[in-house]
Structures are given as C-alpha cells and as structure tokens.
Design a protein around this motif. Structure first.
Motif, PDB file in Angstrom:
ATOM      1  N   ALA A   1      11.312 -53.613  -3.631  1.00 19.91           N
ATOM      2  CA  ALA A   1      10.197 -54.324  -4.254  1.00 19.91           C
ATOM      3  C   ALA A   1       8.980 -54.310  -3.331  1.00 19.91           C
ATOM      4  O   ALA A   1       9.110 -54.328  -2.107  1.00 19.91           O
ATOM      5  N   LEU A   2       7.830 -54.283  -3.956  1.00 18.91           N
ATOM      6  CA  LEU A   2       6.571 -54.380  -3.233  1.00 18.91           C
ATOM      7  C   LEU A   2       6.283 -55.847  -2.953  1.00 18.91           C
ATOM      8  O   LEU A   2       6.232 -56.662  -3.880  1.00 18.91           O
ATOM      9  N   HIS A   3       6.139 -56.171  -1.680  1.00 23.39           N
ATOM     10  CA  HIS A   3       5.771 -57.523  -1.248  1.00 23.39           C
ATOM     11  C   HIS A   3       4.342 -57.443  -0.729  1.00 23.39           C
ATOM     12  O   HIS A   3       4.049 -56.646   0.153  1.00 23.39           O
ATOM     13  N   ASP A   4       3.469 -58.277  -1.277  1.00 25.03           N
ATOM     14  CA  ASP A   4       2.046 -58.190  -0.954  1.00 25.03           C
ATOM     15  C   ASP A   4       1.477 -59.579  -0.685  1.00 25.03           C
ATOM     16  O   ASP A   4       1.453 -60.424  -1.574  1.00 25.03           O
ATOM     17  N   ALA A   5       1.011 -59.804   0.538  1.00 22.51           N
ATOM     18  CA  ALA A   5       0.431 -61.096   0.922  1.00 22.51           C
ATOM     19  C   ALA A   5      -1.088 -61.069   0.881  1.00 22.51           C
ATOM     20  O   ALA A   5      -1.737 -61.993   1.376  1.00 22.51           O
ATOM     21  N   THR A   6      -1.685 -60.042   0.284  1.00 17.73           N
ATOM     22  CA  THR A   6      -3.142 -59.946   0.204  1.00 17.73           C
ATOM     23  C   THR A   6      -3.773 -61.196  -0.418  1.00 17.73           C
ATOM     24  O   THR A   6      -4.746 -61.720   0.124  1.00 17.73           O
ATOM     25  N   PRO A   7      -3.226 -61.716  -1.543  1.00 17.81           N
ATOM     26  CA  PRO A   7      -3.832 -62.924  -2.122  1.00 17.81           C
ATOM     27  C   PRO A   7      -3.759 -64.150  -1.206  1.00 17.81           C
ATOM     28  O   PRO A   7      -4.450 -65.132  -1.417  1.00 17.81           O
TER      29      PRO A   7
END
Length: 140
Positions: free
Chosen positions: A41-47
């Motif tokens: 899964a893609l985990h993205d903390a950008t927000p």
C-alpha cells in the motif's frame, strides 16, 4: 514507540483508543489474510506536512522483534493498495481501516490530565474519539 503526555483534556469525551493490529490481522478470515499478505500500500504523509514520508509498505508486516504478523493500514496515511484498481483499493481499504477499530480488538482509555501513555505504535496505534467540544492537548 510513542509517549503521549495528556496536558489538557475535556470534562467528557476525548478518550484514547488503541487497536491491536496483531489481533485485527489474526481475526480476518483465512482467504482475506492470504490476499492481504501479497499486497502493498502507498502510505503518504503529505497532507500532514511530511511529503518526504511517502513510501510503499506491505499491507501485512512482520514485527522485527516478536515476528508476529499484523495489519499495517490506517485511515490517515494509507492512500491505496498498489496491486488493485482504484475502486477495489477503496473498498478493501475502507474495510481494513474500520476492522481494527471494532471493540473486539481495541482498548479504550479515558485519559485524565497529567497522565502519560506509552504505546508501541508498530502494533497498537492510538486514535482519539472525537466526541468532545472542549480543548484537548497532548504533548508528544
């Protein structure tokens, strides 16, 4: 590991819940466990202001010390399952992020002011019940 210091809490609500991600994984049906073990899964903390934290992780990971398998998805960082179509990913992630928050795999703790909680975030991620309207402040 996270150390959370409750500095200010509302009179009612705002409890912290911890999900047992080992138990959440173990209580999935055998076919669903087998499907999840082969997915990433893609985990993205950008927000959350951390664009450098975008990465791909397995949906099921093995704890480096206990060697136990656990789910590794959450509603805040997991954006999509790489191997699935967007529609399939949305449906499966909706299920997998709700599943660990059920009473069968959580503990609820009403944290009074000036308490400190220590949790191993690899297998027991914390979440807050947003059932309050007064100030609540945790100092990490």
């Amino acid at each position: 590991m996270a150390i959370l210091n409750m500095v200010k809490c509302p009179e009612v609500g705002g409890d912290t819940m911890w999900s047992n991600m080992y138990l959440a994984y173990e209580q999935l049906s055998t076919p669903l466990r087998e499907l999840c073990e082969g997915l990433t899964a893609l985990h993205d903390a950008t927000p959350h202001g951390k664009p450098e934290s975008m990465t791909i992780h397995p949906v099921v990971r093995v704890h480096p010390v206990t060697r136990r398998k656990s789910l590794f998805v959450n509603e805040h960082l997991t954006r999509r399952i790489v191997q699935l179509s967007h529609e399939e990913s949305d449906h499966l992630l909706a299920y997998l992020t709700r599943w660990p928050t059920s009473p069968r795999s959580t503990v609820r703790y009403p944290r009074p002011e000036r308490t400190i909680a220590i949790c191993g975030t690899r297998s027991t991620p914390p979440s807050v019940l947003h059932d309050f309207d007064q100030p609540r402040f945790i100092h990490p």
